[in-house]
Design an enzyme around this catalytic site. Structure first.
Site, PDB file in Angstrom:
ATOM      1  N   GLY A 101       0.803  -1.215   0.000  1.00  0.00           N
ATOM      2  CA  GLY A 101       0.000   0.000   0.000  1.00  0.00           C
ATOM      3  C   GLY A 101       0.834   1.261   0.000  1.00  0.00           C
ATOM      4  N   ARG A 102       2.037   1.146   0.525  1.00  0.00           N
ATOM      5  CA  ARG A 102       2.899   2.330   0.596  1.00  0.00           C
ATOM      6  C   ARG A 102       4.356   1.961   0.397  1.00  0.00           C
ATOM      7  NH1 ARG A 102       2.992   3.797   6.867  1.00  0.00           N
ATOM      8  NH2 ARG A 102       2.623   1.730   7.711  1.00  0.00           N
ATOM      9  N   ARG A 199       6.631 -12.254   0.726  1.00  0.00           N
ATOM     10  CA  ARG A 199       6.013 -12.658   2.006  1.00  0.00           C
ATOM     11  C   ARG A 199       5.191 -13.927   1.811  1.00  0.00           C
ATOM     12  NH1 ARG A 199       4.985  -7.082   4.020  1.00  0.00           N
ATOM     13  NH2 ARG A 199       6.370  -5.832   2.729  1.00  0.00           N
ATOM     14  N   ASP A 273       1.046 -11.516   6.033  1.00  0.00           N
ATOM     15  CA  ASP A 273       1.605 -10.571   5.061  1.00  0.00           C
ATOM     16  C   ASP A 273       2.867  -9.906   5.612  1.00  0.00           C
ATOM     17  OD1 ASP A 273      -0.752  -9.533   6.658  1.00  0.00           O
ATOM     18  OD2 ASP A 273       0.169  -7.633   6.113  1.00  0.00           O
ATOM     19  N   ASN A 274       3.191 -10.161   6.881  1.00  0.00           N
ATOM     20  CA  ASN A 274       4.421  -9.618   7.455  1.00  0.00           C
ATOM     21  C   ASN A 274       5.462 -10.706   7.703  1.00  0.00           C
ATOM     22  OD1 ASN A 274       3.322  -7.043   7.459  1.00  0.00           O
ATOM     23  ND2 ASN A 274       2.553  -7.209   9.548  1.00  0.00           N
TER      24      ASN A 274
HETATM   25  P1  AMP Z   1       1.978  -1.886   7.179  1.00  0.00           P
HETATM   26  O1  AMP Z   1       1.743  -1.303   8.512  1.00  0.00           O
HETATM   27  O2  AMP Z   1       2.765  -1.005   6.261  1.00  0.00           O
HETATM   28  O3  AMP Z   1       2.473  -3.298   7.204  1.00  0.00           O
HETATM   29  O4  AMP Z   1       0.533  -1.941   6.532  1.00  0.00           O
HETATM   30  C1  AMP Z   1      -0.462  -2.912   6.659  1.00  0.00           C
HETATM   31  C2  AMP Z   1      -1.278  -2.887   5.383  1.00  0.00           C
HETATM   32  O5  AMP Z   1      -1.921  -1.604   5.187  1.00  0.00           O
HETATM   33  C3  AMP Z   1      -0.429  -3.091   4.150  1.00  0.00           C
HETATM   34  O6  AMP Z   1      -1.211  -3.717   3.171  1.00  0.00           O
HETATM   35  C4  AMP Z   1      -0.058  -1.678   3.791  1.00  0.00           C
HETATM   36  O7  AMP Z   1       0.317  -1.587   2.469  1.00  0.00           O
HETATM   37  C5  AMP Z   1      -1.322  -0.910   4.109  1.00  0.00           C
HETATM   38  N1  AMP Z   1      -1.043   0.448   4.576  1.00  0.00           N
HETATM   39  C6  AMP Z   1      -0.676   0.807   5.822  1.00  0.00           C
HETATM   40  N2  AMP Z   1      -0.495   2.118   5.918  1.00  0.00           N
HETATM   41  C7  AMP Z   1      -0.732   2.628   4.694  1.00  0.00           C
HETATM   42  C8  AMP Z   1      -0.708   3.923   4.134  1.00  0.00           C
HETATM   43  N3  AMP Z   1      -0.408   4.988   4.858  1.00  0.00           N
HETATM   44  N4  AMP Z   1      -1.020   4.043   2.844  1.00  0.00           N
HETATM   45  C9  AMP Z   1      -1.329   2.979   2.113  1.00  0.00           C
HETATM   46  N5  AMP Z   1      -1.379   1.740   2.567  1.00  0.00           N
HETATM   47  C10 AMP Z   1      -1.083   1.544   3.842  1.00  0.00           C
HETATM   48 MG    MG Z   2       2.918  -5.047   6.680  1.00  0.00          MG
END
Ligand code: AMP
Ligand code: MG
Length: 524
Positions: A101-102, A199, A273-274
């Protein structure tokens, strides 16, 4: 001139559409998308060891071009940016497509020695997988990821690395405590580095959709690039090779989690996913470090209810996550037996590693089944006395086995009443422990050799939550020296560093229940 490869986008099926428009992406493992430029990029911190490992010119690191590239404002020749498409089980439930997502991968840097390093920006703007979010990351969470990935590496724990941390100059709005009070925070981007960020969830998504050819391509790609030993092995057929892949992932995951238990690291959000297919510690979000030993502790506020991701439960969760990966690989392996064998290898490897680490932590040559009561009692004493895990093991190395006294353990305690209450029980445990050590004779009982062996596995400096908070607060005020200073301490976690005793101290009282220090949200 740096050499970039793009094997992931070249060898695997991609999304025919480009750009960040949010969408469900079927039949493809990635989407091409570029980082969104930021307004005022500035370099906050660099990990020199990663610069060196990547073969980068340290002089280039100081140039505006370096900052521009790792802020997402410029691409180097050969970079083919993309975001990966994956799903995952979050808190035990299938969550469907998640994806980067980012996170945007810039490319695969090939070093002169031929090593492949995927360079990925976290917080580089929206992607097709951003769902309702903005694709950005705040400074506080980026500092935490930057510092902890390097700290883990220096502790000897398998992990993704961090090259640099760049401030974007743009504000990001977050509701940090999910209490309806969103606030603007400084934005930042971490460039993280690993052979690959694949992952478990990358396999689960095509499997869940019945996209078997895609699943097979991904498994073959993974084997080819990251498990060449398994490709070279004489195995009956492809199915056996996928079984061997699962087995290897089980073994690596077991070792990594055993290390987490050794150093007191709590991942906090072990969703599938982590979980790295290479067995690396991946995605530093609401993680935490154990201060007072407590197997029931979770740093993640979202996890406070079920405490699924609590310290003492991490091995079980890793096993459960591996069962999800097994489910995804089943159509390729064709038979459940090899998958069961892989899971058994996880249990065996974890027990073996955990036992070896625990023996070393206690300065013993080895532990057997007979020692179980000693270990159970130790855990109970540490909990009842509310004793600091990291300090306990370092101080234990100073215990005089000829005249044991609990006074060496004086600075492990957070609560005087608990210290007094636990003392008889602690003394009794110490007596049993000393007798056990004597049963091994020299060199176990040699004070110098003993301390050296224990101090090689028991860190003195860990990335305690409150230390990160202090660095974050200073950085938010514009002073980044707290980040670079802490990184420098964490480079040599096992060695006493004169003048830096404060970094090895117990969590101060102010941090006991402080959000951001003892409790973290996923907001980042
Ligand atoms: P993360 O904390 O980056 O592991 O995010 C968990 C999930 O939410 C993943 O699929 C990320 O890509 C998505 N995600 C978390 N924060 C954001 C953000 N600010 N913008 C877009 N996607 C996000
Ligand atoms: Mg993650």
């Amino acid at each position: 001139m740096l050499t970039f490869d793009d094997s992931f986008v070249r060898e695997l099926p991609g999304d025919p559409l480009q750009g960040p428009e949010r969408r469900q992406v079927h039949g493809a493992l990635f989407s091409r998308v570029s980082p969104t430029p930021v307004s005022a990029p500035h370099l906050i911190a660099v990990a020199d060891e990663v610069v060196e490992a990547l073969g980068l010119d340290p002089a280039w690191v100081k140039t505006p071009e370096f900052t521009a590239v790792f802020a997402g404002n410029a691409l180097l020749p050969g970079m083919q940016p993309y975001s990966a498409n994956y799903g995952g089980h979050q808190f035990g439930n299938w969550a469907g497509q998640l994806g980067d997502g980012r996170a945007i991968t810039l490319g695969e840097l090939i070093t002169p020695s031929g090593a492949r390093h995927e360079l990925q920006l976290k917080g580089a703007g929206p992607t097709p997988y951003s769902r309702t979010a903005d694709g950005r990351a705040v400074l506080r969470s980026s500092i935490r990821e930057f510092l902890c990935s390097e700290a883990m590496h220096h502790l000897g724990v398998p992990t993704t690395r961090a090259l640099c941390l760049v401030g974007t100059g743009d504000a990001v709005v977050r509701d940090m405590f999910y209490d309806g009070r969103p606030a603007a925070e400084p934005g930042a981007i971490v460039c993280r580095v690993a052979p690959s960020f694949i992952r478990f969830g990358n396999f689960e998504l095509p499997a869940s959709r019945g996209e078997l050819p895609v699943l097979k391509l991904l498994a073959d790609y993974t084997l080819r690039h990251f498990f060449p030993g398994l490709v070279a092995e004489a195995l009956a057929d492809d199915r056996a090779r996928y079984g061997a892949l699962f087995h290897e992932v089980c073994v690596r995951t077991a070792t990594t989690v055993a290390h987490w238990q050794r150093v007191g690291f709590v991942h906090g959000v072990m969703n599938t996913d982590n979980m790295s297919i290479l067995g690396l510690t991946l995605d530093y979000g609401p993680y935490g470090w154990v201060d007072n030993f407590d197997p029931g502790w979770t740093p993640n506020t979202t996890d406070a209810q079920g405490r699924r991701y609590r310290f003492g439960h991490q091995p079980q969760v890793a096993y459960w996550n591996l069962t999800r990966l097994a489910g995804a690989l089943l159509p390729l392996v064709g038979h459940e037996d090899p998958l069961h064998e892989g899971l058994e290898a996880f249990v065996r490897t974890f027990e073996q590693d955990d036992r070896a680490f625990t023996a070393a932590k206690l300065g013993l040559a080895k532990l057997g089944a007979d020692d179980e009561p000693l270990l159970t009692e130790l855990r109970a004493v540490l909990v009842e006395g509310e004793m600091d895990m990291t300090i306990f093991y370092r101080r234990l190395a100073e215990l005089d086995l000829a005249a044991p006294s609990p006074t060496v353990l004086a600075d492990c305690f957070y609560d005087d009443a608990k210290r007094v209450a636990v003392e008889p029980r602690l003394n009794q445990w110490l007596a049993g422990y000393v007798a056990r050590a004597h049963s091994e004779g020299a060199p176990t009982t040699d004070p110098v050799a003993r301390a050296a062996r224990m101090n090689a596995v028991n860190p003195l400096y860990v990335c305690r939550n409150y230390l990160a908070v202090e660095a974050i607060e200073r950085a938010t005020a514009g002073d980044y020296s707290g980040v670079t200073g802490l990184l420098d301490v964490l480079r040599r976690p096992y060695m006493p560093q004169p003048g830096r005793e404060a970094y090895a101290a117990r969590r101060p009282e102010w941090a006991r229940n402080r959000p951001g220090a003892s409790m973290l949200s996923c907001s980042s």
